[in-house]
Structure formats: C-alpha cells, structure tokens
Design an enzyme around this catalytic site. Structure first.
Site, short mmCIF file in Angstrom:
data_model
loop_
_atom_site.label_atom_id
_atom_site.label_comp_id
_atom_site.label_asym_id
_atom_site.label_seq_id
_atom_site.Cartn_x
_atom_site.Cartn_y
_atom_site.Cartn_z
N VAL A 124 8.41 -7.58 9.58
CA VAL A 124 7.60 -6.46 10.07
C VAL A 124 6.20 -6.48 9.46
O VAL A 124 5.49 -5.48 9.46
CB VAL A 124 8.29 -5.11 9.76
CG1 VAL A 124 9.65 -5.04 10.44
CG2 VAL A 124 8.43 -4.86 8.26
N HIS A 140 12.36 -6.51 14.81
CA HIS A 140 12.63 -5.28 14.07
C HIS A 140 11.43 -4.35 14.00
O HIS A 140 11.37 -3.45 13.17
CB HIS A 140 13.11 -5.61 12.65
CG HIS A 140 14.41 -6.34 12.64
ND1 HIS A 140 14.75 -7.28 11.69
CD2 HIS A 140 15.48 -6.29 13.49
CE1 HIS A 140 15.95 -7.77 11.94
NE2 HIS A 140 16.41 -7.19 13.03
N CYS A 199 2.91 14.24 13.39
CA CYS A 199 2.20 13.85 14.61
C CYS A 199 1.11 14.86 14.92
O CYS A 199 1.37 16.06 15.02
CB CYS A 199 3.18 13.75 15.78
SG CYS A 199 2.39 13.30 17.35
N SER A 240 15.69 -17.75 7.46
CA SER A 240 16.60 -16.62 7.69
C SER A 240 18.02 -17.02 7.37
O SER A 240 18.48 -18.09 7.77
CB SER A 240 16.52 -16.15 9.15
OG SER A 240 17.48 -15.14 9.41
N GLY A 267 19.32 -22.15 0.85
CA GLY A 267 20.60 -21.47 0.73
C GLY A 267 21.35 -21.42 2.03
O GLY A 267 20.83 -21.78 3.10
#
Length: 294
Positions: A124, A140, A199, A240, A267
C-alpha cells in the site's frame, strides 16, 4: 534514479544469487509475452519499509504488535483516534520512502519491453507508481488515499495530513519504528489529545483506503484481477510468502489455468511445491540481472 541507501536491517538473511538462478529467471521472463507480476512486502523492505512475517527481521519477530483489524477500527472511537494519531506521526517518513531497483526494473519491463501485462501489488506504499509503472492494481488499496465510510468520497492522504496539522500542530517523528501501512509506535499521552479527521462533506468516519485485516477485497477488484490472470501467459511472484489468501488465490487460478509460474522470495512460501521455479534470493539482487533491453 535509484537512491542507494542501506536498509539491510529489514531484509532477512539470504545467500548470494547464483548463476543458475539468474539463467532460470532470465529464460522464464524471455519466454513470457504477457507476464503478470504479483509483488509483496519483500520488495519494499529494500526501500526501508519492513514486512510483517520475515524471520528475525519482520515486525512479528521483533515486536508484539498486531495490525489493526477492520472490525476494531469500525467499533471504537478510541481505537480510531489511536490509529490516526500513529498514522499522522508516521506519515512523513512513510510518504517519503522511495522506490528501489526492483520497482524501477519492473517499470522498465513494462515500458521498454512490453513484457508485463499488469503488476498486482499487495503493498500500500505507492512505490510502483513513484517508479513510473502505469499498469498497477493495488490489491489491498493505498495508504495514499483516504476513504469516507459514509459517503464514499476519496481524499488525498497528503491533503488529510495538511488538515490534521492545522488542528494538531506540528510533531516531530517520535517513533523509530515504521510498519508496512505507515503505522508507528507513539506515547499514549500524545494519542489522548489527538483530534482525528472527519469527512468534510458529510461528517462521516475517514479510513485509509486500505484493506485492513479481517476485511474483504472489493469484488470488482477481485474480478478484474481474475480477468488479468486469465489473459496473461505467466505469473511471477516477487517478495511474497503468499500467506494472505487474497494473494494466494491468484496462484491457485494460475495453477488451474496451467500458467507458467516462478517465485523469487527469501524464505518459504505457501506455493513452493506448486510452481515450476522457486528462487531463494533478494529480489533486488537478481531481477535487474536478468533483463536486457538492448
């Protein structure tokens, strides 16, 4: 231009890239005509943004912090106040993070060779767009947008920061820890006096346009990604572990449709036994070595 900074403290221990892996990945990319790239937090660690799950250096390994959930954010004014206070403090550092060689190489693959049909990112942090990539789907969401949960209006996170500064005053970054969503650790006394944003159009609750844990990716975005996978000939996963199902289901679709697949990650990942090529390497050490635009 790639700024050469050392963020090795956020990158797990890894072995040097070997020649055989470079050749395997080079052959994979060369044989692809419509490559869908799925990127995760492992490519942003090289820009100074830690991930959650990496062994020894991920946030789960170094702290007891658990990310805020969608349900927690909705149910409590106090929790929202705390989240926005931390996000406010962390914004300056988070928003100033710059792309690294992985982001720029993917931009070049898109712009110069036309190999990449789309980049789907789980991050993000806006770094793909900062690098110049254009065909990017933010799986996301983005920490650089703010959503009103009542009227659906979207605001620039920079604009919201300016409004927050007017009512909360300037504050130096009192935290040395940054998280993948820009969240940080700050003293409780600062949280109690913080005035969160509302808002300006309807008075509704504002939330970063991010899919928090426990929330669902919008169906329209899921459908768009399914379409992009179906119309690509191969899938490359970079940085990822595929621990979240929203990313893993992209792999499942590619498997079902018999796409060529490769993973580069330090990994293990959830799909190691399913793909043709799995390379244990830091993405910034290998990706730029396998592309040739001349």
């Amino acid at each position: 231009m790639v700024l050469k900074k050392n963020f090795s403290q956020f990158v797990p221990n890894h072995k040097p890239v070997n020649y055989a892996d470079i050749e395997k990945l080079k052959s994979f990319i060369s044989s692809s005509q419509k490559l869908l790239v799925l990127t995760g937090a492992g490519i942003s660690t090289e820009s100074g943004i830690p991930d959650y799950r990496s062994k020894d250096v991920g946030l789960y390994a170094r702290t007891n912090h658990k990310p805020i959930t969608h349900q927690e954010f909705l149910k409590s004014d106090v929790i929202r106040q705390g989240y926005w206070a931390r996000n406010f403090v962390g914004w300056d550092r988070f928003s100033r993070c710059v792309p690294n060689i992985v982001h720029y190489t993917l931009k070049d693959l898109e712009m110069q060779s036309g190999k990449i049909s789309v980049v789907v990112t789980q991050n993000v942090d806006n770094l793909h767009f900062k690098a110049g990539s254009e065909n990017v789907i933010e799986l996301h969401g983005s920490g650089f947008r703010v959503l009103c949960l009542k009227c659906g209006s979207l605001f620039s996170r920079h604009y919201i920061q300016e409004k927050l500064l007017k009512v909360n005053g300037k504050v130096k970054n009192i935290s040395k820890m940054i998280r993948p969503d820009g969240d940080v650790e700050i003293p409780e006394m600062f949280v109690k006096t913080f005035i969160p944003p509302m808002c300006e159009l309807c008075g509704g609750i504002l939330k970063p346009d991010i899919i928090f844990f426990g929330d669902n990716v919008p169906k329209s975005r899921v459908d768009l990604i399914r379409y992009k996978v179906a119309h690509s000939d191969s899938l490359l996963v970079l940085g990822s572990s595929l621990s979240t199902f929203s990313g893993y289901r992209i792999v499942l679709q590619a498997l079902e449709e018999k796409k060529n697949m490769a993973i580069v990650n330090i990994g293990p990942t959830r799909a190691d036994d399913c793909v043709q090529i799995k390379i244990e390497a830091k993405c910034g050490d290998i990706l730029h070595k396998v592309v040739d635009f001349h």
